[in-house]
Write an enzyme that holds these catalytic residues in place. Structure first.
Site, PDB file in Angstrom:
ATOM      1  CE  LYS A 130      12.045 -54.372 -63.763  1.00 20.96           C
ATOM      2  NZ  LYS A 130      11.000 -53.350 -64.011  1.00 20.96           N
ATOM      3  CG  ASP A 170      11.255 -54.193 -67.531  1.00 16.15           C
ATOM      4  OD1 ASP A 170      10.696 -53.231 -67.009  1.00 16.15           O
ATOM      5  OD2 ASP A 170      12.394 -54.095 -68.056  1.00 16.15           O
TER       6      ASP A 170
END
Ligand code: NDP
Ligand code: 2IT
Length: 451
Positions: A130, A170
């Site tokens: 991430k 995201d």
């Protein structure tokens, strides 16, 4: 949980918090997984001897870097960039990039940690990562966003690659940002590869990737409802958020016969008692994706709807709740209100939107509740399908991708039922998702030696 297991959990958490002070979202995510897998660890003590969990909570690599850029007035701006390369046991690091002022190391690590189990559940060969930045895209011009993305990739490009680490979107990162980042990567590397997913449809993006997270969450909720002989048909649905995940969750919930009555953003929520139908949703998509406006503007367009400033939608009476905005956006009081109002199903589109106390309330009431790592996995799963198409240099039809997405969501649901069914028949989807996701990663790590 017996005394010995509890002691193991408490000891592990004490060490983790001492070693990673202040990272409260990361602690929260680890604790949830730990509580689920600890009984399995006790039954397989070699995993404890092998310190498999101690290894899993330690990122393989964390990159933190300066991102300098020039705003439209010519002022120098400095942001901080991150990429947490969490686990590559089952495939290249894979996971989104978040641009939001709240981004910090704790949030990056919690998301990368969740991604490990989520990606394992998809059945596809993807490790976990991430990344992101505390950059706030709100109110920035396209040129400013582009300059930021170019600067961000000017450092990150050396750490990512189609077979190394494949980022995607995201919060705050959608098609526009992925396009700018991909473009800069291609210039720096002089190669056209599937290094990002969620790319534009004209340059290697998979059909259905924009829809996939929201649609997948609805497919998962539909599978949960089917275990009770139920469906979306005629149900009132409360959704939070109004970004990528919320928009397509609303679209699919409506197509499946539900009536979506709420959407929100960080300023407040709108309640439309008549339902946000296809036409109204098309307006929302234009408002949010083209005008980059705020959800309160909905009530100017549709005056029969109401806007509630500074509030979240969980006080509205609904059968199905779908938190699709951000972490810890549904607390214990709100969970109790949802239950009192007759809510029978909570399906998470966001990552960790429900606090631990709220999860406990849903599980005690024995309603259908799915954690994001299971129900929002359709997004990254379709990213996996994009990687496959890029490797094969071909493009599937939207119908083919949607078919595979449905199958993957059904398979994840089955895995949760397999590992999460309790003695009284209640399916604990948290336990199911965590144990199923964990076993595969643990086995892969064990097979690869001390990694
Ligand atoms: P978007 O940026 O498209 O939309 C985010 C939405 O959530 C916006 O409406 C935003 O409102 C709201 N929001 C963000 N932060 C907050 C906050 N602190 N408090 C209240 N509302 C907030 O992001 P996505 O739709 O892509 O992501 C939503 C969630 O889904 C995140 O948890 C993400 O991690 C998760 N997710 C996303 C996937 C994807 O494929 N995109 C895949 C799997 C999970 P505002 O405009 O006011 O900021
Ligand atoms: O949280 C997530 O799963 C995502 N943001 C999507 C990640 C991806 O690689 O598609």
């Amino acid at each position: 949980m017996d005394q010995m297991t509890k002691k193991y959990v408490d000891g592990f958490m004490a060490d983790l918090t001492a070693k990673n002070p202040g990272e409260k979202e990361f602690h929260q995510a680890v604790k949830e997984v730990l509580e689920s897998v600890a009984p399995y660890m006790m039954e397989h003590p070699y995993l404890i001897d092998q310190k498999i969990l101690e290894r899993i909570v330690e990122p393989e690599r964390t990159i933190i870097f300066r991102v300098p850029w020039l705003d439209d007035e010519g002022n120098i701006q400095i942001n901080r960039g991150y990429r947490v390369q969490m686990n590559s046991a089952i495939g290249p690091y894979k996971g989104g990039i978040r641009f939001h002022p709240s981004v910090n190391l704790s949030i990056m690590k919690f998301l990368a940690f969740e991604q490990t189990f989520k990606n394992s559940l998809t059945t596809l060969p993807m490790g976990a990562g991430k990344g992101g930045s505390d950059f706030n895209p709100k109110g920035k011009s396209d040129n400013e966003v582009m300059r930021f993305c170019q600067s961000f990739i000017t450092e990150l490009y050396r750490h990512i690659g189609a077979n190394t680490d494949v980022p995607a979107g995201d919060i705050g990162v959608g098609g526009r940002e992925v396009g700018y980042m991909f473009g800069q990567y291609k210039r720096l590397r002089d190669e056209f590869t599937g290094v990002f997913t969620g790319k534009g449809q004209t340059f290697g993006g998979s059909p259905m990737r924009p829809e996939a997270t929201g649609y997948g969450t609805c497919y998962f909720a539909a599978a949960m409802l089917a275990t009770k002989g139920d469906s979306y048909e005629g149900k009132t649905v409360a959704i939070s958020g109004s970004g990528n995940v919320a928009q397509f969750a609303a679209q699919k919930a409506t197509q499946l016969g539900g009536k979506v009555v709420t959407l929100s953003d960080s300023n407040g929520y709108i309640y439309d008692p008549d339902g946000i139908d296809a036409d109204k949703l098309a307006y929302v998509m234009y408002l949010k994706n083209v005008l980059r406006g705020r959800i309160r503007e909905y009530v100017q367009q549709y005056p029969s709807a109401q806007y509630f400033e500074g509030q979240r939608p969980w006080g509205v009476k609904c059968d199905i709740a779908m938190p699709c905005a951000t972490q810890n956006e549904l607390n214990e009081d709100e969970a109790k209100t949802l239950l009192a109002n007759g809510c029978i199903c909570v399906a998470e589109g966001a990552n960790m939107p429900t606090t631990p106390e709220a999860i406990a309330a849903f599980q005690e009431a024995k309603i259908l509740y799915s954690p994001g790592k299971a129900s929002n996995a359709g997004g990254v799963a379709t990213s996996g399908l994009e990687m496959t198409q890029n490797s094969m240099r071909l493009r599937w039809t939207p119908e083919e991708v949607d078919q595979q997405l449905k199958r993957i969501m059904t398979d994840i649901h089955e895995a949760c039922v397999k590992y999460g069914t309790e003695e009284d028949g209640y399916v604990n989807y948290v336990k199911g998702a965590n144990v199923a996701g964990f076993i595969k990663v643990a086995e892969a790590m064990m097979a690869q030696g001390l990694v």
